[in-house]
Enzyme design. Structure first.
Site, PDB file in Angstrom:
ATOM      1  N   PRO A  33       0.786  -1.642   0.408  1.00  0.00           N
ATOM      2  CG  PRO A  33      -0.038  -0.912   2.113  1.00  0.00           C
ATOM      3  CD  PRO A  33       0.526  -1.751   1.315  1.00  0.00           C
ATOM      4  CD1 TRP A  36       8.991  -1.007   2.580  1.00  0.00           C
ATOM      5  CD2 TRP A  36      10.414  -1.556   1.973  1.00  0.00           C
ATOM      6  NE1 TRP A  36       9.501  -2.287   3.346  1.00  0.00           N
ATOM      7  CE2 TRP A  36      10.587  -2.482   2.530  1.00  0.00           C
ATOM      8  CE3 TRP A  36      11.270  -1.782   0.031  1.00  0.00           C
ATOM      9  CZ2 TRP A  36      11.298  -3.293   2.839  1.00  0.00           C
ATOM     10  CZ3 TRP A  36      11.991  -2.630   0.658  1.00  0.00           C
ATOM     11  CH2 TRP A  36      11.754  -3.442   1.185  1.00  0.00           C
ATOM     12  CG  ASP A  62       1.540  -3.105  -6.059  1.00  0.00           C
ATOM     13  OD1 ASP A  62       2.878  -3.343  -5.053  1.00  0.00           O
ATOM     14  OD2 ASP A  62       0.704  -4.373  -6.211  1.00  0.00           O
ATOM     15  CG  ASP A  79       4.322  -8.367 -13.925  1.00  0.00           C
ATOM     16  OD1 ASP A  79       4.844  -7.842 -13.659  1.00  0.00           O
ATOM     17  OD2 ASP A  79       4.160  -9.359 -14.528  1.00  0.00           O
ATOM     18  CG  ASP A 104       8.326  -5.676   1.323  1.00  0.00           C
ATOM     19  OD1 ASP A 104       8.405  -6.703   1.580  1.00  0.00           O
ATOM     20  OD2 ASP A 104       7.517  -4.821   1.749  1.00  0.00           O
ATOM     21  CE  LYS A 144       8.626  -9.605   0.577  1.00  0.00           C
ATOM     22  NZ  LYS A 144       7.580  -9.356   1.746  1.00  0.00           N
TER      23      LYS A 144
END
Ligand code: SAM
Length: 193
Positions: A33, A36, A62, A79, A104, A144
């Site tokens: 959302p 970061w 996102d 994407d 992330d 991540k």
């Protein structure tokens, strides 16, 4: 107030390694959302809140919608593995250059640990293509991943193009989760992977 607790992981990493500096251009992959990005806006000074420091840029991407945030450009419903997204990023970044790529990203968990791990590693490998297009020499990448059999593949590919690659596990990341981060610094272009 952050939109999501995940901000504390980046906060911890950035407090230790200072990836985000005033004037830097940062790309936030899997930004929804937007926590970061909130931290990045503050650290790169993209709202020019501090007039004495240079003003940076934050671009978040996102698959989902990301609610607007002062100081950030968002590419919602995009994407990060798609080259169309890469092209849009190049247009948004001054000089088509970023100092930092953060990710992330996470696929929707299937519940099958090995499958989720493989999916996330595959997605993260596309960050290396993105780096080749936009990351400036000396730049850094934080990404991540969920630990598993293919992690060393991602690490190897990162090590081929970054001078310093290490694994970090912030305290804010649950101990029992297999979540880890690769911190890759000192990007060097034009190295064959
Ligand atoms: N860092 C975010 C924050 O602090 O608000 C939280 C990110 S959340 C853990 C992971 C996000 O990755 C999800 O919103 C998901 O939609 C996004 N994602 C997954 N695959 C993606 C892809 N291929 N391209 C862009 N975003 C993706």
């Amino acid at each position: 107030n952050y939109r999501c607790r995940s901000a504390f992981k980046l906060l911890e990493i950035d407090d230790k390694y200072t990836l985000l500096k005033p004037g830097f251009n940062a790309i936030d992959c899997g930004a929804a959302p937007g926590a970061w990005s909130q931290l990045a806006v503050h650290r790169v000074n993209s709202t020019a809140a501090n007039g004495e420091f240079p003003r940076g840029i934050v671009v978040g991407i996102d698959l989902l919608h990301i609610a607007p945030l002062d100081g950030a450009h968002f590419l919602s419903n995009h994407d990060i593995t798609d080259s169309v997204t890469h092209a849009k990023l190049l247009e948004l970044l001054p000089g088509a250059q970023a100092h930092v790529i953060m990710s992330d990203m996470a696929p929707n968990a299937s519940g099958f640990k090995e499958m989720d791990h493989e999916k996330l590693i595959t997605m993260s490998l596309s960050l290396i293509d993105l780096a080749e297009k936009v990351l400036q020499t000396g730049g850094s990448l934080i990404c991540k991943y969920w630990d598993g059999a293919l992690a060393h593949q991602l690490q190897q590919k990162l090590s081929a193009v970054f001078r310093d690659v290490r694994t970090v596990k912030p305290k804010a990341s649950r101990k029992e989760s297999s979540e880890l981060f690769f911190l890759a610094r000192s990007y060097r272009k034009n190295k064959i992977v």
